[in-house]
Design an enzyme around this catalytic site. Structure first.
Site, mmCIF file in Angstrom:
data_model
loop_
_atom_site.group_PDB
_atom_site.id
_atom_site.type_symbol
_atom_site.label_atom_id
_atom_site.label_comp_id
_atom_site.label_asym_id
_atom_site.label_seq_id
_atom_site.Cartn_x
_atom_site.Cartn_y
_atom_site.Cartn_z
ATOM 1 N N ASP A 1 0.826 -2.548 -0.788
ATOM 2 C CA ASP A 1 0.431 -1.272 -1.365
ATOM 3 C C ASP A 1 -0.289 -0.425 -0.309
ATOM 4 O O ASP A 1 -1.140 -0.932 0.426
ATOM 5 C CB ASP A 1 -0.503 -1.547 -2.554
ATOM 6 C CG ASP A 1 -0.903 -0.311 -3.304
ATOM 7 O OD1 ASP A 1 -0.004 0.374 -3.833
ATOM 8 O OD2 ASP A 1 -2.112 -0.026 -3.382
ATOM 9 N N GLU B 1 4.822 -0.035 1.454
ATOM 10 C CA GLU B 1 4.761 1.291 0.860
ATOM 11 C C GLU B 1 4.191 2.185 1.962
ATOM 12 O O GLU B 1 2.995 2.100 2.273
ATOM 13 C CB GLU B 1 3.852 1.302 -0.371
ATOM 14 C CG GLU B 1 3.777 2.667 -1.030
ATOM 15 C CD GLU B 1 2.783 2.713 -2.180
ATOM 16 O OE1 GLU B 1 3.102 3.335 -3.209
ATOM 17 O OE2 GLU B 1 1.694 2.132 -2.050
#
Length: 671
Positions: free
Chosen positions: A323, A359
């Protein structure tokens, strides 16, 4: 560095923690219920910031926490307070979930001891490592993103006591569903222990996604009450079915939030070391959550690597999705593709062959790094998401962008001579509208989040089909079905790795909520009983076709040149008339039709034609003929078509070459 955490031996437990700035550290030992502090023992300095103590007579199951003392000067980044019980950053198990309480954020000397508010770490002797095996998942496959709790809460075929847990994913009915879809790997949204943001409890809400961790190794007892063995057993069952497991991990921030947030672990040990700060001493906020983990600090880097090794060694996972991954590559605040932590992941003996997915954006300076991560990192591709949505929404001048995305996004990933796409193609993910909601709602509907619909993105590139009338109108329903199938077909026809979020294969809805992180209820729980089974079957057919045709699942960029051993170009881009698209046609802002003809590795391989009609009007398509072959539908589904008839608007059709009678034996030697 010496081993940190609680190391269980036959003689007792060695407790060790790191802090450069603390003057004193203690370990607090609690009773079997984790409620009463039995004793508090001071750790001894061992050098290089390590504080440790061996306590004889203790064993597995011991509940404990740490305390630290030193200067308390939040304005200078120092938060030491021995009244704050701290979770071990290396804890692999905690005895209950975290629950936000305002007293956890009290200033020193005001709120009293927080031990009664905090989970206790459980010292555990880790199981024998999983037998080493290469990952099952390979680039080009299907990643299936799963919110673990929401996935099975309403699944009637999963035993009630298992619903919402990691163990539920090993149930035969779930494994069967994943196999039917051809899933290469499930990507589990965070399963490590997290805490609610402080604004949620007053609203009667809780964080349902888990992107707010406290420490990085301990699993959330609500999701994995059986701890690491529950994850390990589930990984083994899925692996036996040919499905890998990827963990979505959050190393960019923690639930300690900004200076008004709670002191739970890293802040209390050494705030200045574990978190990045601005030159004026404030917490850096490149994450939008109030703090940013200092991934350029050697102690943090080792903690991250130890976490990854733990999940590979002790659970056998295939890999990881990171993330806000630029945080992991920031060195003194600036992203560097060769940052020590990113390099260490690729060089580590245990991690080098794992699947790594980034990401590739955060909200800090130069935080958008799509295409800039080093191989073998795969990257979430939001340009793919946006361009495909724009094309099917009907935006002008998007046919060239669609072709680029179908061909592997070489404009993003072909730098430095790379010949294969590292794109993770997706149209919808956990963050944003569901696939079905993209074609139902022009605007977000986040009223249930308690922020007057101010949260979440305003631009979703979504639409309501351009069809007036009641949502129950058959014409509206048909238009939505066409659009949904077209979006799914585009995904499965794209070069690179593809990702589908759980439930999108059968039309899940969040009623237009594009930021449903705080909705632990029917808004995000998958409605298995009411699912669109026809759409589900269509998705499974798309997946079957993709797996059977290397021309679809290959990750090399489409170039228009013949592959080795063939005289036929790997791709031909045609108009609906069958003529090659010229520059003028590519530039035509009103063009919404396209034909992609894919070849195999040799001249004898069957070609696959992907017919794209983004116009609302039907159209007859003409495909190039080849001696000895004829075109036939490639998918056994309602969308199958005979190209002698007009192809309806807002549709993607797959046609495959079949050998004429008596020709197949001649060409392929009777095979």
């Amino acid at each position: 560095m010496t081993q940190l955490g609680a190391t269980v031996t036959r003689e007792g437990i060695r407790f060790a923690a790191w802090s450069q700035a603390a003057r004193r550290l203690w370990v607090s030992i609690f009773d079997e219920q984790g409620m009463r502090e039995i004793e508090r023992l001071e750790l001894q300095r061992e050098g290089e910031g390590v504080h440790a103590l061996f306590v004889a007579g203790l064993g597995s199951g011991t509940r404990y926490g740490f305390r630290a003392d030193g200067d308390y000067a939040p304005e200078h980044g120092l938060w030491f307070d021995p009244d704050k019980l701290l979770t071990d950053p290396y804890a692999v198990e905690i005895d209950r979930p975290y629950a936000y309480d305002w007293r956890l954020a009290d200033r020193r000397g005001e709120g009293g001891d927080t031990a009664s508010l905090m989970p206790k770490a459980i010292a555990a002797a880790l199981p024998k490592p999983v037998q080493a095996a290469p990952p099952l998942f390979r680039a080009g496959g299907l990643v299936y993103e799963i919110p673990v709790r929401a996935f099975t809460m309403l699944h009637s075929d999963v035993p009630e006591k298992l619903r919402g847990t990691v163990a539920a994913l090993a149930q035969p009915t779930i494994v069967e569903h994943l196999k039917k879809l051809g899933v290469g790997a499930v990507e589990l949204m965070p399963v490590t222990a997290s805490i609610d943001e402080r604004h949620l409890p007053p609203l009667g809400l809780r964080n349902a996604w888990g992107y707010n961790p406290v420490t990085f190794m301990a699993l959330d007892p609500r999701l994995a009450p059986g701890g690491i063995m529950e994850l390990r057993n589930t990984v083994a069952v899925l692996r036996q079915a040919g499905i890998g497991v990827i963990l979505d991990l959050v190393f960019n921030h923690t639930g300690e939030s900004d200076r008004l947030g709670p002191t739970l672990s890293l802040r209390g040990f050494d705030n200045l070391a574990y978190y990045r700060h601005t030159p004026d001493g404030r917490l850096a906020n490149d994450t939008g959550t109030g703090n940013t983990v200092a991934c350029d600090h050697p102690v943090v880097q080792e903690m991250v690597l130890d976490t990854l090794r733990h999940f590979v060694r002790d659970a056998g996972v295939d890999g990881f999705r990171f993330d806000l991954a630029p945080i992991l590559g920031r060195v003194e605040g600036t992203f560097d593709a060769e940052a020590p932590l990113l390099r260490a992941m690729r060089d580590d003996a245990l991690l080098a062959d794992r699947v790594l997915i980034a990401e590739p954006w955060d909200i800090g300076p130069d935080g958008y790094q799509l295409g800039n991560f080093p191989a073998p990192f795969l990257e979430w591709n939001d340009k793919y998401r946006d361009d495909v949505r724009r094309f099917w929404r009907g935006d002008a001048g998007m046919v060239g962008a669609l072709a680029t995305r179908l061909a592997g996004s070489s404009d993003v990933f072909a730098a430095n001579g790379q010949g294969a796409s590292r794109s993770v193609n997706f149209i919808a993910a956990h963050d944003g509208m569901t696939l079905a909601d993209i074609v139902r709602y022009e605007r977000k509907h986040n009223e249930a989040n308690g922020e007057q619909n101010r949260d979440g993105h305003n631009e979703n590139l979504s639409w309501n089909n351009g069809v007036e009338g009641d949502a129950d109108n058959p014409a509206v329903a048909a238009a939505r079905q066409n659009d949904l199938r077209a979006l799914l077909a585009a995904l499965f026809a794209s070069r690179g790795t593809i990702m589908l979020t759980a439930g999108d294969e059968f039309g899940r809805t969040q009623q237009g909520n594009n930021n449903a992180y705080a909705q632990d209820n029917e808004i995000i729980w998958l409605d298995w009983a009411g699912r669109d089974q026809a759409l589900e079957r269509y998705t499974a057919e798309l997946s079957r076709l993709r797996r059977s045709m290397p021309a679809l699942s290959d990750t090399s960029f489409l170039t228009g040149q013949p592959p080795a051993g063939s005289e036929i170009p790997d791709v031909a881009w045609l108009a609906e008339t069958g003529a090659p698209l010229d520059e003028q046609s590519w530039q035509d802002p009103q063009r919404h039709r396209l034909v992609m003809v894919l070849s195999g590795a040799s001249d004898d391989d069957r070609r696959l034609a992907v017919l794209v009609n983004g116009d609302r009007r039907a159209c007859i398509f003409t495909l190039p003929e080849r001696d000895g072959f004829f075109w036939a539908p490639a998918i056994e589904a309602p969308d199958a078509a005979d190209i002698s008839r007009p192809i309806s608007g807002r549709t993607m059709i797959f046609m495959i070459e079949r050998a004429q009678a008596g020709t197949r034996e001649k060409r392929n030697g009777g095979e």
